[in-house]
Design an enzyme around this catalytic site. Structure first.
Site, PDB file in Angstrom:
ATOM      1  N   LYS A 142       0.958  -1.087   0.128  1.00  0.00           N
ATOM      2  CA  LYS A 142      -0.104   0.010   0.187  1.00  0.00           C
ATOM      3  C   LYS A 142       0.865   1.189   0.016  1.00  0.00           C
ATOM      4  CE  LYS A 142      -1.361   2.802   2.930  1.00  0.00           C
ATOM      5  NZ  LYS A 142      -1.330   4.134   2.140  1.00  0.00           N
TER       6      LYS A 142
ATOM      7  N   GLY B  70      -4.693   3.216  -1.529  1.00  0.00           N
ATOM      8  CA  GLY B  70      -5.560   3.364  -0.206  1.00  0.00           C
ATOM      9  C   GLY B  70      -5.033   4.341   0.739  1.00  0.00           C
TER      10      GLY B  70
ATOM     11  N   GLY C 299      -4.599   5.299   5.059  1.00  0.00           N
ATOM     12  CA  GLY C 299      -4.081   4.685   6.290  1.00  0.00           C
ATOM     13  C   GLY C 299      -5.161   4.169   7.117  1.00  0.00           C
TER      14      GLY C 299
ATOM     15  N   CYS D 223      13.461  11.781   7.205  1.00  0.00           N
ATOM     16  CA  CYS D 223      13.544  11.453   8.479  1.00  0.00           C
ATOM     17  C   CYS D 223      14.906  11.645   9.210  1.00  0.00           C
ATOM     18  CB  CYS D 223      12.919  10.254   8.740  1.00  0.00           C
ATOM     19  SG  CYS D 223      13.589   8.790   7.685  1.00  0.00           S
TER      20      CYS D 223
ATOM     21  N   GLU E 238       9.446  17.196  14.723  1.00  0.00           N
ATOM     22  CA  GLU E 238       9.912  16.744  13.359  1.00  0.00           C
ATOM     23  C   GLU E 238       9.162  17.912  12.359  1.00  0.00           C
ATOM     24  OE1 GLU E 238      11.210  12.956  10.683  1.00  0.00           O
ATOM     25  OE2 GLU E 238       9.191  13.100  11.473  1.00  0.00           O
TER      26      GLU E 238
END
Length: 476
Positions: A172, A203, A205, A280, A380
């Site tokens: 996904k 799709g 989450g 990240c 973040e």
């Protein structure tokens, strides 16, 4: 260019969704629709998982060499279509085309090559001293949920090792940037993997993501994304006690000691701003030894002023937009928070860069005189925003660097080799980068604390998808 990609890939074929629910994909540089996809529902997820379950036994028993040959063929197809992949990534998430071609799309083939090399060397059976057998076996059906910021980096880090060791998968991709995964799926189909080995359902989450996480016929869930979503996925997976591996957020510290090389500050700014700050593992907190702090602030501001922001379709070394209106609003809000908290703005600020009145473009921004309790030092941001924090001692630098819920990547700048080793050992993160040197080989990627668990890449990425079985001797 408007793409219409409303079908899913299930059991070796492109199929229409059970109950079509269309979603417009937005080009972040133009704010215009660039594609229309469909989102799946439970019937689509169930069909994909059932296909993967049916394919698991024959694929897991396929000889290692045959699986490796399929992965090698996938690598060649990927290389052949690298430009198609780059175009999709640039359009869906705003990466400048040169960066999309080399780093974004190129990361996929680089990881596939790394897994081929690692799997060639991997021994799936070994013996203990008493001749008892240790067998490494594929864990089963794997749900893979991937993000929008480095789409092919993450798809290949999950799908390729899983399929190589004998697992079957349901992917996904992010609904924000799904086009690259459609191109990847076309590659898998062209190579001719057996039906059901690889399946893809678009799709969101809440829908397909949660369905995969809680599905009783999914043996493992591998997720990359936000820490908040990772926690929700772990909870959804708990009732079925499936393995969950997570690669989540980060708030990396870049510790610049007084003996750092002349390019350390400028390098740190560029690394923070790379991919428009949407990484990240970016070094978003620059900790600078106080004796060189004022000079470092001046260099950082000058470096930020040199950073160009522009159209992703243009060639060159510049930043594109952030991926969406949601991200744009979040980053603008956090920049304002930094101003309101009293941090000193030395570059950038709120609003779009001059000359850009459309698209989700952010002014490259740097705050000085930040303390580690400020929100901009703790949250973040996921945009081109750098915070600068002075420190007085090695101990203080280590304490501030570790004072975060995250633990993905930290950075050290020093010409003292022993100091670099000493500090690296004390930093609570899965990765440490010294003097700007990144990994040159397939290495473990992952973090401590709320940055996740498990490791992706190389032999470690293969091991994530394997179970260990112990078989004793036959006794007459």
């Amino acid at each position: 260019m408007l793409l219409d990609k409303r079908n899913f890939y299930i059991n070796g074929a492109w199929v229409a969704p059970a109950k079509p629910r269309d979603l417009e994909v937005i080009n972040p540089a133009t704010e215009e629709i660039c594609a229309v996809i469909s989102l799946g529902d439970k019937a689509d997820t169930d069909a994909a998982v059932a296909a993967a379950r049916a394919a698991f036994d024959p694929w897991s028993m396929t000889p290692k060499k045959e699986r490796l040959d399929m992965i090698r063929a996938l690598l060649e197809e990927y290389k052949r279509r690298n430009d198609d992949m780059a175009e999709a990534i640039s359009m869906e998430m705003g990466a400048p085309i040169d960066m999309a071609t080399s780093a974004q799309a190129g990361s996929g083939s680089w990881h596939i090559e790394g897994f081929i090399e690692a799997f060639e060397k991997m021994t799936l059976e070994s013996r203990l001293a008493n001749d008892e057998l240790i067998v490494r076996e594929p864990i089963g059906v794997c749900g893979l949920i991937t993000p929008w910021n480095w789409p092919m980096n993450q798809v290949t880090l999950k799908a390729v090792p899983a399929m190589a060791v004998g697992c079957t998968v349901v992917l996904k991709p992010s609904e924000v940037a799904p086009l690259s995964s459609i191109v990847f799926t076309e590659m898998v189909h062209a190579v001719g993997f057996p039906a059901g080995v690889f399946n893809m359902v678009n799709g969101d989450g809440v829908g397909v993501g949660t369905q995969l996480s809680s599905h009783p016929d999914v043996d493992m869930l591998s997720f990359t994304g936000s820490t908040r979503a990772g926690a929700l996925i772990t909870k959804a997976a708990a009732d079925t006690v499936k393995r969950v591996t997570l690669e989540l957020g980060g708030k990396g510290a870049n510790i610049v000691f007084a003996d750092a090389d002349d390019k350390a500050i400028e390098r740190g700014v560029k690394q923070c701003f790379g991919n428009t700050g949407q990484s990240c593992n970016a070094p978003t907190r620059m900790l600078v030894e106080r004796s060189i702090y004022d000079k470092a602030v001046k260099i950082a501001a000058e470096a930020a002023e040199k950073v160009r922001v522009g159209d992703p379709k243009e060639h060159g070394n510049h930043l594109g937009p952030v991926v969406s209106d949601v991200q744009f609003g979040k980053i603008q809000g956090l920049i304002q928070v930094g101003i309101d908290e009293g941090a000193r703005l030395i570059a950038g600020g709120t609003g779009r860069p001059e000359g850009l009145d459309r698209g989700y473009f952010i002014r490259p921004t740097i705050f000085a005189d930040v303390n580690n309790d400020m929100r901009i030092a703790r949250e973040e941001v996921f945009g081109p925003v750098l915070t600068m924090i002075p420190f007085d001692s090695e101990e203080e630098a280590i304490r501030v660097a570790n004072d975060t819920v995250y633990g993905l990547t930290n950075y050290i700048q020093t010409q003292d080799k022993e100091k670099a080793k000493r500090v690296a050992r004390r930093l609570r993160s899965g990765m440490v980068r010294i003097n700007g040197v990144d990994s040159a080989a397939a290495a473990p990627f992952g973090g401590y604390k709320q940055s996740g668990n498990g490791r992706e890449g190389g032999i470690w990425g293969l091991e994530d998808f394997l179970e260990i079985k112990h078989v004793t001797q036959w006794k007459d």
